[in-house]
Design a protein around this motif. Structure first.
Motif: not given
Length: 229
Positions: A88-90, A107-108, A113-114, A213-214
């Motif tokens: 998740a962190l990576a 966008d990427g 992040i999503d 969070a996002r």
């Protein structure tokens, strides 16, 4: 000595080891279940052994006291979650803005992040008891357990800093700044996991936690890209 007796002697150490592992597992599981409703500082040794179905003497063959048991739970909780947390962190760190992502741009970055928030959400759903324990005891009253959690999260932070150091936009950053940024990501992940757990399994509250969070992750990423400007 007969073949049967000899075989029994060979098997005995393995049987004893298996029983020892089962007892330890029972103690950890019992403690984790009891800690859903209380803090470690209020947990009694006899309460744990009664729930595990073992004697206090058996407890002391595995742990010095409940604080020692708590440290073992930290190692198990954060150790078993390590791969998911690191993934998740990576995903968040490599936010799609650099050339290594093929020019993905914002966008990427949003997609990554999503994906990171979805991984954290899945982690909370799969390991709610572990997440609850870490969230509660991170600032709890048992010094050894607080230190164990802090140490494990620092290790996560160091791994994230190493990942950040390989990202082109981190060129010129000092190690101290990389660790500071990594700490922001790790703290945010823990805070998000705790908030998702408190929000419940479904509904608008959980969706709002994910949305915030996002946005916070995007804010951290934005600040990171302009840190040396």
């Amino acid at each position: 000595m007969s073949h049967t007796a000899e075989s029994a002697q060979v098997r005995a150490p393995g049987v004893r080891q298996a029983q020892k592992l089962r007892t330890r597992r029972a103690l950890l599981d019992a403690a984790l279940a009891l800690l859903e409703e209380q803090s470690l500082s209020s947990l009694g040794l006899r309460e744990v052994t009664r729930a595990a179905g073992v004697t206090p003497a058996a407890f002391y063959r595995h742990f010095r006291d409940t604080a020692d048991l708590g440290v073992a739970l930290v190692d198990e909780a954060l150790g078993s979650l390590h791969t998911t947390i690191r993934t998740a962190l990576a995903a968040t760190v490599r936010d799609g803005t650099g050339p290594e992502d093929g020019g993905g741009g914002e966008d990427g970055g949003d997609e990554r992040i999503d994906a990171a928030v979805e991984l954290i959400d899945a982690l909370v759903r799969e390991y709610p008891a572990h997440v609850r324990f870490i969230a509660r005891e991170q600032h709890g009253g048992v010094t050894a357990v607080r230190a164990a959690i802090s140490g494990q999260l620092a290790l996560f932070g160091a791994e994230v800093a190493d990942t950040l150091a390989a990202v082109p936009e981190a060129a010129g950053w000092s190690r101290a700044d990389l660790l500071m940024l990594a700490g922001l990501y790790v703290d945010h992940m823990v805070m998000t996991a705790s908030a998702l757990l408190a929000a419940g399994p479904e509904g608008g509250a959980r969706a709002e936690v994910a949305r915030v969070a996002r946005r916070r992750m995007r804010l951290i990423s934005l600040g990171r890209r302009h840190w040396l400007d």
